[in-house]
Design a protein around this motif. Structure first.
Motif, mmCIF file in Angstrom:
data_model
loop_
_atom_site.group_PDB
_atom_site.id
_atom_site.type_symbol
_atom_site.label_atom_id
_atom_site.label_comp_id
_atom_site.label_asym_id
_atom_site.label_seq_id
_atom_site.Cartn_x
_atom_site.Cartn_y
_atom_site.Cartn_z
ATOM 1 N N VAL A 57 5.231 6.302 11.341
ATOM 2 C CA VAL A 57 4.551 5.040 11.443
ATOM 3 C C VAL A 57 3.573 4.983 10.192
ATOM 4 N N PHE A 58 3.374 3.944 9.632
ATOM 5 C CA PHE A 58 2.100 3.910 8.530
ATOM 6 C C PHE A 58 1.208 3.001 8.940
ATOM 7 N N VAL A 59 -0.057 3.497 9.034
ATOM 8 C CA VAL A 59 -1.371 2.647 8.999
ATOM 9 C C VAL A 59 -2.017 2.588 7.778
ATOM 10 N N ALA A 60 -3.035 1.511 7.677
ATOM 11 C CA ALA A 60 -3.982 1.183 6.735
ATOM 12 C C ALA A 60 -5.207 1.763 7.173
ATOM 13 N N HIS A 61 -5.846 2.826 6.091
ATOM 14 C CA HIS A 61 -7.125 3.151 6.691
ATOM 15 C C HIS A 61 -7.935 3.082 5.468
ATOM 16 N N ASN A 62 -9.248 2.321 5.391
ATOM 17 C CA ASN A 62 -9.986 1.878 4.474
ATOM 18 C C ASN A 62 -9.122 1.754 3.058
ATOM 19 N N GLY A 63 -8.521 0.990 3.110
ATOM 20 C CA GLY A 63 -7.694 0.715 1.777
ATOM 21 C C GLY A 63 -6.523 1.698 1.553
ATOM 22 N N SER A 64 -6.257 2.533 2.220
ATOM 23 C CA SER A 64 -4.991 3.609 1.860
ATOM 24 C C SER A 64 -4.247 3.793 3.188
ATOM 25 N N PRO A 65 -2.749 4.094 2.427
ATOM 26 C CA PRO A 65 -1.851 4.264 3.729
ATOM 27 C C PRO A 65 -2.158 5.803 4.283
ATOM 28 N N VAL A 66 -1.691 5.744 5.763
ATOM 29 C CA VAL A 66 -1.801 7.011 6.409
ATOM 30 C C VAL A 66 -0.413 7.021 7.229
ATOM 31 N N GLU A 67 0.208 8.324 7.152
ATOM 32 C CA GLU A 67 1.397 8.191 8.079
ATOM 33 C C GLU A 67 1.374 9.247 8.971
ATOM 34 N N PHE A 68 1.732 8.917 10.203
ATOM 35 C CA PHE A 68 1.800 9.484 11.531
ATOM 36 C C PHE A 68 3.252 9.946 11.755
ATOM 37 N N MET A 69 3.428 11.158 12.051
ATOM 38 C CA MET A 69 4.739 11.853 12.461
ATOM 39 C C MET A 69 4.874 12.239 13.702
ATOM 40 N N GLU A 70 5.823 11.779 14.646
ATOM 41 C CA GLU A 70 6.029 12.648 15.746
ATOM 42 C C GLU A 70 7.393 13.356 15.880
ATOM 43 N N ILE A 71 7.341 14.479 16.305
ATOM 44 C CA ILE A 71 8.623 15.240 16.344
ATOM 45 C C ILE A 71 9.004 15.933 17.599
ATOM 46 N N LEU A 74 0.604 -1.309 -0.001
ATOM 47 C CA LEU A 74 0.237 0.047 -0.061
ATOM 48 C C LEU A 74 1.019 1.096 -0.193
ATOM 49 N N VAL A 75 2.110 1.183 0.790
ATOM 50 C CA VAL A 75 2.938 2.636 0.842
ATOM 51 C C VAL A 75 3.689 2.642 -0.517
ATOM 52 N N THR A 76 4.002 1.452 -1.067
ATOM 53 C CA THR A 76 4.739 1.623 -2.462
ATOM 54 C C THR A 76 4.034 1.960 -3.301
ATOM 55 N N THR A 77 2.807 1.647 -3.643
ATOM 56 C CA THR A 77 2.083 1.730 -4.733
ATOM 57 C C THR A 77 0.998 2.816 -4.735
ATOM 58 N N GLN A 78 0.470 3.164 -3.371
ATOM 59 C CA GLN A 78 -0.497 4.254 -3.325
ATOM 60 C C GLN A 78 -0.191 5.744 -2.601
ATOM 61 N N PRO A 79 -0.548 6.799 -3.096
ATOM 62 C CA PRO A 79 -0.396 8.005 -2.215
ATOM 63 C C PRO A 79 -0.642 7.738 -0.721
ATOM 64 N N HIS A 80 0.017 8.525 -0.003
ATOM 65 C CA HIS A 80 -0.384 8.672 1.307
ATOM 66 C C HIS A 80 -0.435 10.033 2.012
ATOM 67 N N VAL A 81 -1.525 10.190 2.860
ATOM 68 C CA VAL A 81 -1.242 11.293 3.646
ATOM 69 C C VAL A 81 -0.861 11.427 4.949
ATOM 70 N N ALA A 82 -0.080 12.335 5.358
ATOM 71 C CA ALA A 82 0.851 12.353 6.601
ATOM 72 C C ALA A 82 0.288 13.434 7.643
ATOM 73 N N TYR A 83 0.087 12.948 8.942
ATOM 74 C CA TYR A 83 -0.116 14.108 9.934
ATOM 75 C C TYR A 83 0.834 13.997 10.838
ATOM 76 N N LEU A 84 1.043 15.064 11.455
ATOM 77 C CA LEU A 84 1.821 15.302 12.604
ATOM 78 C C LEU A 84 0.881 14.948 13.878
ATOM 79 N N VAL A 85 1.445 14.161 14.884
ATOM 80 C CA VAL A 85 0.759 13.884 16.047
ATOM 81 C C VAL A 85 1.663 14.248 17.340
ATOM 82 N N ASP A 86 1.211 14.305 18.426
ATOM 83 C CA ASP A 86 1.915 14.561 19.740
ATOM 84 C C ASP A 86 2.301 13.172 20.286
ATOM 85 N N ASN A 87 1.587 12.011 20.100
ATOM 86 C CA ASN A 87 1.902 10.675 20.562
ATOM 87 C C ASN A 87 1.439 9.559 19.506
#
Length: 107
Positions: free
Chosen positions: A90-104, A53-66
């Motif tokens: 980290v990447f998760v699958a959400h409704n068949g699409s990849p979503v990235e979470f970033m903690e800085i 999913l990550v290598t073939t589909q676009p992903h949206v990324a969000y900043l999170v606190d935790n």
């Protein structure tokens, strides 16, 4: 949980002016913060270990606190890793699409 938009990542097979290469994921990338629309281009080597999913589909990324809180109960498809000092991703699958979470963590 609050999600703050960071960027969109788009896989490609075309060559770009790459800003970096993340060896463990075998992925070439552009810096999204250099792009007017926060687009990150990514190109994966054929032997990349990352989920299809990550290598073939676009992903949206969000900043999170935790990250642990963000992924609770979610389908993790790329385990938490650190691409840079103070950054966890980290990447998760959400409704068949990849979503990235970033903690800085800023020092």
């Amino acid at each position: 949980m609050e999600y703050k938009f960071s960027h969109i990542g788009i896989p490609t097979t075309e060559e770009k002016e790459w800003d970096g290469f993340f060896e463990p994921g075998k992925v070439h990338f552009t810096e999204f913060d250099k792009d007017e629309f926060n687009v990150e281009w990514v190109k994966f080597d054929a032997d990349s270990p990352w989920h299809e999913l990550v290598t073939t589909q676009p992903h949206v990324a969000y900043l999170v606190d935790n990250i642990e809180e963000a992924i609770a109960g979610k389908d993790v498809i790329v385990k938490t890793f650190s691409p840079a000092e103070g950054v966890r991703v980290v990447f998760v699958a959400h409704n068949g699409s990849p979503v990235e979470f970033m903690e800085i963590k800023e020092e």
